[in-house]
Design a protein around this motif. Structure first.
Motif, PDB file in Angstrom:
ATOM      1  N   CYS A 101       0.844  -1.193   0.000  1.00 19.64           N
ATOM      2  CA  CYS A 101       0.000   0.000   0.000  1.00 19.64           C
ATOM      3  C   CYS A 101       0.884   1.249   0.000  1.00 19.64           C
ATOM      4  N   VAL A 102       0.521   2.211  -0.840  1.00 18.48           N
ATOM      5  CA  VAL A 102       1.338   3.421  -0.946  1.00 18.48           C
ATOM      6  C   VAL A 102       1.214   4.294   0.297  1.00 18.48           C
ATOM      7  N   LEU A 103       0.163   4.082   1.081  1.00 21.88           N
ATOM      8  CA  LEU A 103      -0.039   4.933   2.252  1.00 21.88           C
ATOM      9  C   LEU A 103       0.470   4.293   3.543  1.00 21.88           C
ATOM     10  N   CYS A 104       0.083   3.036   3.792  1.00 22.97           N
ATOM     11  CA  CYS A 104       0.453   2.434   5.087  1.00 22.97           C
ATOM     12  C   CYS A 104       1.539   1.367   4.962  1.00 22.97           C
ATOM     13  N   GLY A 105       1.860   0.987   3.718  1.00 19.83           N
ATOM     14  CA  GLY A 105       2.926  -0.011   3.529  1.00 19.83           C
ATOM     15  C   GLY A 105       2.461  -1.445   3.712  1.00 19.83           C
TER      16      GLY A 105
END
Ligand SMILES: [Zn+2]
Lengths: 108, 136
Positions: B121-125
């Protein structure tokens, strides 16, 4: 990675703006410089076509490569996709922008 | 998977899987199906305020097809509202016009414009991500 979030005011106490192109301010997270900059949206009061102007401003001038939003208008979506901008759509518009900017800066 | 012959381009995947009536639910009826292309037409015409010509261009279909899809969508929504029937959103003939992913960790949807391999995920990894074919 340069990430843009639409926000209500130009500081950390801001809330997320629901409309991207009409947002009064943007938080711009520059991961390379480890910095968050708040910029006023020069096009938020345009009668029409704020979306394309905002995309040009954020991509050409501010070098953004990622837009985070709750919802994006179709013109912003189209232009972002044409320019290979990554779009991240949030599940919840009540999330604090500060939480998101911190998360982006902390991510390896 | 091969794209259906009458496929309709859809810009973004919807954030919901459907709707349930509040207060009364007509349990005798099977849930009504609202297809991805029908929701897209409602979004473009009624939410974004586009003309049918503009929507047709975006969805890569003829104006008359868009009119038919819009009529079907309105009929489904009307029946659901009046009779209190649940609505489920399904893919139908709609296809997403670029790769979209859903993160089970933070629930965001994100695209992959350059088509590179995406495994987090680009936001939370989180690595708990799934490629979206239509709905969440
Ligand atoms: Zn996530």
């Amino acid at each position: 990675m340069i990430v843009v979030l639409p926000v209500s005011v130009g500081n950390e106490s801001c809330v997320l703006s629901k409309k991207f192109a009409r947002s009064p301010w943007f938080a711009i997270v520059n991961k390379g410089l480890n910095r968050v900059e708040y910029v006023e949206n020069p096009y938020c009061r345009l009668d029409t076509d704020a979306g394309p102007q905002v995309v040009e401003y954020l991509v050409d001038l501010k070098k953004a490569d990622t837009f985070i939003a709750f919802e994006l208008g179709y013109k912003v979506q189209l232009m972002a996709m044409e320019r290979d901008i990554r779009i991240v759509l949030l599940a919840d518009h009540l999330v604090r922008p500060k939480e998101l900017t911190d998360r982006i800066l902390a991510k390896r | 998977m091969a794209r259906p012959r009458h496929a309709n381009s859809v810009q973004i995947p919807p954030r919901i899987k459907g709707f349930t009536p509040v207060g009364y639910c007509n349990g005798e009826c099977e849930p009504l199906l609202l297809y991805l292309e029908e929701l897209e037409v409602i979004r473009l015409l009624d939410y974004e305020g586009l003309s049918q010509e503009e929507a047709a261009r975006l969805m890569q279909r003829s104006r008359s097809s868009v009119t038919r899809i819009y009529q079907r969508a309105r009929a489904t929504i009307a029946k659901a509202l009046v009779e209190g029937v649940e609505v489920k959103i399904e893919s139908g003939n709609g296809f997403l016009n670029c790769n979209w992913f859903f993160c089970s960790g933070c629930k965001v949807r994100f695209n992959n414009p350059k088509g590179n391999v995406t495994n987090e995920c680009v936001l939370c990894g989180s690595t708990e991500i799934v490629k979206m074919e239509g709905c969440v």
